[in-house]
Design a protein around this motif. Structure first.
Motif, PDB file in Angstrom:
ATOM      1  N   HIS A 130       0.854  -1.197   0.000  1.00  0.00           N
ATOM      2  CA  HIS A 130       0.000   0.000   0.000  1.00  0.00           C
ATOM      3  C   HIS A 130       0.877   1.229   0.000  1.00  0.00           C
ATOM      4  N   ARG A 131       0.256   2.392  -0.094  1.00  0.00           N
ATOM      5  CA  ARG A 131       1.012   3.599  -0.417  1.00  0.00           C
ATOM      6  C   ARG A 131       1.571   4.384   0.771  1.00  0.00           C
ATOM      7  N   HIS A 132       1.376   3.962   1.989  1.00  0.00           N
ATOM      8  CA  HIS A 132       1.863   4.753   3.128  1.00  0.00           C
ATOM      9  C   HIS A 132       3.389   4.836   3.128  1.00  0.00           C
ATOM     10  N   PRO A 133       3.909   6.033   3.497  1.00  0.00           N
ATOM     11  CA  PRO A 133       5.351   6.297   3.379  1.00  0.00           C
ATOM     12  C   PRO A 133       6.252   5.264   4.052  1.00  0.00           C
TER      13      PRO A 133
ATOM     14  N   GLY B 179       0.649  -6.552   4.529  1.00  0.00           N
ATOM     15  CA  GLY B 179       0.771  -5.104   4.688  1.00  0.00           C
ATOM     16  C   GLY B 179       0.172  -4.660   6.004  1.00  0.00           C
ATOM     17  N   ASP B 180      -0.586  -3.560   5.989  1.00  0.00           N
ATOM     18  CA  ASP B 180      -1.218  -3.089   7.218  1.00  0.00           C
ATOM     19  C   ASP B 180      -2.703  -3.445   7.247  1.00  0.00           C
ATOM     20  N   THR B 181      -3.113  -4.417   6.422  1.00  0.00           N
ATOM     21  CA  THR B 181      -4.524  -4.819   6.438  1.00  0.00           C
ATOM     22  C   THR B 181      -4.842  -5.600   7.703  1.00  0.00           C
ATOM     23  N   ILE B 182      -3.997  -6.597   8.003  1.00  0.00           N
ATOM     24  CA  ILE B 182      -4.243  -7.401   9.215  1.00  0.00           C
ATOM     25  C   ILE B 182      -2.915  -7.748   9.868  1.00  0.00           C
ATOM     26  N   PHE B 183      -2.923  -7.701  11.206  1.00  0.00           N
ATOM     27  CA  PHE B 183      -1.765  -8.089  12.015  1.00  0.00           C
ATOM     28  C   PHE B 183      -2.135  -9.338  12.814  1.00  0.00           C
TER      29      PHE B 183
ATOM     30  N   PHE C 239      -6.885   6.887   8.385  1.00  0.00           N
ATOM     31  CA  PHE C 239      -6.155   7.720   7.427  1.00  0.00           C
ATOM     32  C   PHE C 239      -6.998   7.963   6.179  1.00  0.00           C
ATOM     33  N   GLU C 240      -6.528   8.881   5.339  1.00  0.00           N
ATOM     34  CA  GLU C 240      -7.237   9.193   4.099  1.00  0.00           C
ATOM     35  C   GLU C 240      -7.435   7.915   3.266  1.00  0.00           C
ATOM     36  N   GLY C 241      -8.638   7.707   2.806  1.00  0.00           N
ATOM     37  CA  GLY C 241      -8.911   6.528   1.994  1.00  0.00           C
ATOM     38  C   GLY C 241      -9.244   5.286   2.797  1.00  0.00           C
ATOM     39  N   GLY C 242      -9.146   5.392   4.129  1.00  0.00           N
ATOM     40  CA  GLY C 242      -9.475   4.241   4.966  1.00  0.00           C
ATOM     41  C   GLY C 242     -10.979   4.054   5.063  1.00  0.00           C
TER      42      GLY C 242
ATOM     43  N   HIS D 200      -7.665  -0.412   4.819  1.00  0.00           N
ATOM     44  CA  HIS D 200      -6.611   0.449   5.395  1.00  0.00           C
ATOM     45  C   HIS D 200      -6.293   1.573   4.397  1.00  0.00           C
ATOM     46  N   THR D 201      -6.198   1.214   3.132  1.00  0.00           N
ATOM     47  CA  THR D 201      -6.171   2.187   2.020  1.00  0.00           C
ATOM     48  C   THR D 201      -7.086   1.615   0.928  1.00  0.00           C
ATOM     49  N   GLU D 202      -7.384   2.440  -0.079  1.00  0.00           N
ATOM     50  CA  GLU D 202      -8.278   1.953  -1.153  1.00  0.00           C
ATOM     51  C   GLU D 202      -7.628   0.832  -1.961  1.00  0.00           C
ATOM     52  N   GLY D 203      -6.325   0.959  -2.160  1.00  0.00           N
ATOM     53  CA  GLY D 203      -5.626   0.010  -3.032  1.00  0.00           C
ATOM     54  C   GLY D 203      -4.704  -0.927  -2.277  1.00  0.00           C
ATOM     55  N   GLY D 204      -5.042  -1.239  -1.050  1.00  0.00           N
ATOM     56  CA  GLY D 204      -4.225  -2.182  -0.282  1.00  0.00           C
ATOM     57  C   GLY D 204      -4.300  -3.570  -0.895  1.00  0.00           C
ATOM     58  N   ILE D 205      -3.177  -4.266  -0.901  1.00  0.00           N
ATOM     59  CA  ILE D 205      -3.185  -5.649  -1.415  1.00  0.00           C
ATOM     60  C   ILE D 205      -2.492  -6.583  -0.418  1.00  0.00           C
TER      61      ILE D 205
END
Ligand code: FE2
Length: 200
Positions: A56-59, A133-137, A146-149, A115-120
């Motif tokens: 995903h796109r987070h920095p 990613g940050d979808t599930i821990f 966050f924006e897009g969440g 978490h974001t629109e384009g999370g994979i």
């Protein structure tokens, strides 16, 4: 298949280097920093980075991607909906559902918005391994603040994507430690709630 995690930064975002054997090709997932730790590991194991995959796109997951891509002439893969908010270049825009073969590894791309629109999530199905990613821990879910969440989208992803994974699938998240789906089904109260149509 070998998996090496390199957590970096104050958020300790996990960059993963995935490869079959020393001296061969590898893929790098979420190089969030311009860290010499990535380069050192690749040289110590004589690995050639052939692809960079961004969950995903987070920095803290993408900041080192362009830098690493230029060093190894490795293409960057990202979901098209997150690429829109990413300042670097993307070579392959993903939609979800793709089956890729990179560094000799078979990877299925699963679109898991929330978490974001384009999370994979990246499913290395021959090894029953998913990079989430940050979808599930292990014991909770990614933030939707966050924006897009979107809590609604995350609930959809839990029910329709993540809950399809077998108990023996191992989930490697963008922060913290990996866990089996069996463990997640038993201990991750946020996942259980959203999957079952409740609030966390
Ligand atoms: Fe994130």
């Amino acid at each position: 298949m070998n998996i090496h995690a390199i957590p970096c930064g104050y958020l300790q975002a996990n960059c993963y280097i995935v490869y079959e054997k020393d001296g061969g090709d590898c893929v790098v997932i979420d190089p969030g920093y311009k860290s010499s730790k990535y380069i050192d590991f690749l040289s110590e194991h004589d690995l050639r980075c052939t692809a960079i995959l961004l969950t995903h796109r987070h920095p803290d997951h993408v900041h080192g991607a362009t830098w690493l891509s230029e060093k190894y002439s490795a293409p960057i893969f990202m979901h098209k909906m997150d690429a829109a908010g990413f300042k670097g270049h993307v070579d392959y825009l993903l939609s979800g559902g793709e089956e890729l073969e990179l560094a000799g590894l078979k990877i299925r791309i699963l679109h898991t918005p929330g978490h974001t629109e384009g999370g994979i999530c990246l499913c290395f199905y021959e090894n029953k391994t998913v990079f989430s990613g940050d979808t599930i821990f292990d014991i909770d879910l990614g933030s939707t603040a966050f924006e897009g969440g979107s809590e609604k989208d995350l609930a959809w992803s839990c029910k329709n994507v993540i809950d399809k994974w077998d108990d023996d699938v191992i989930v490697y998240p963008g922060h913290d430690v990996h866990a089996s789906m069996k463990y997640i089904r038993e201990h991750n109260k946020e996942f259980i709630a959203l999957r079952d149509g409740k609030q966390r």
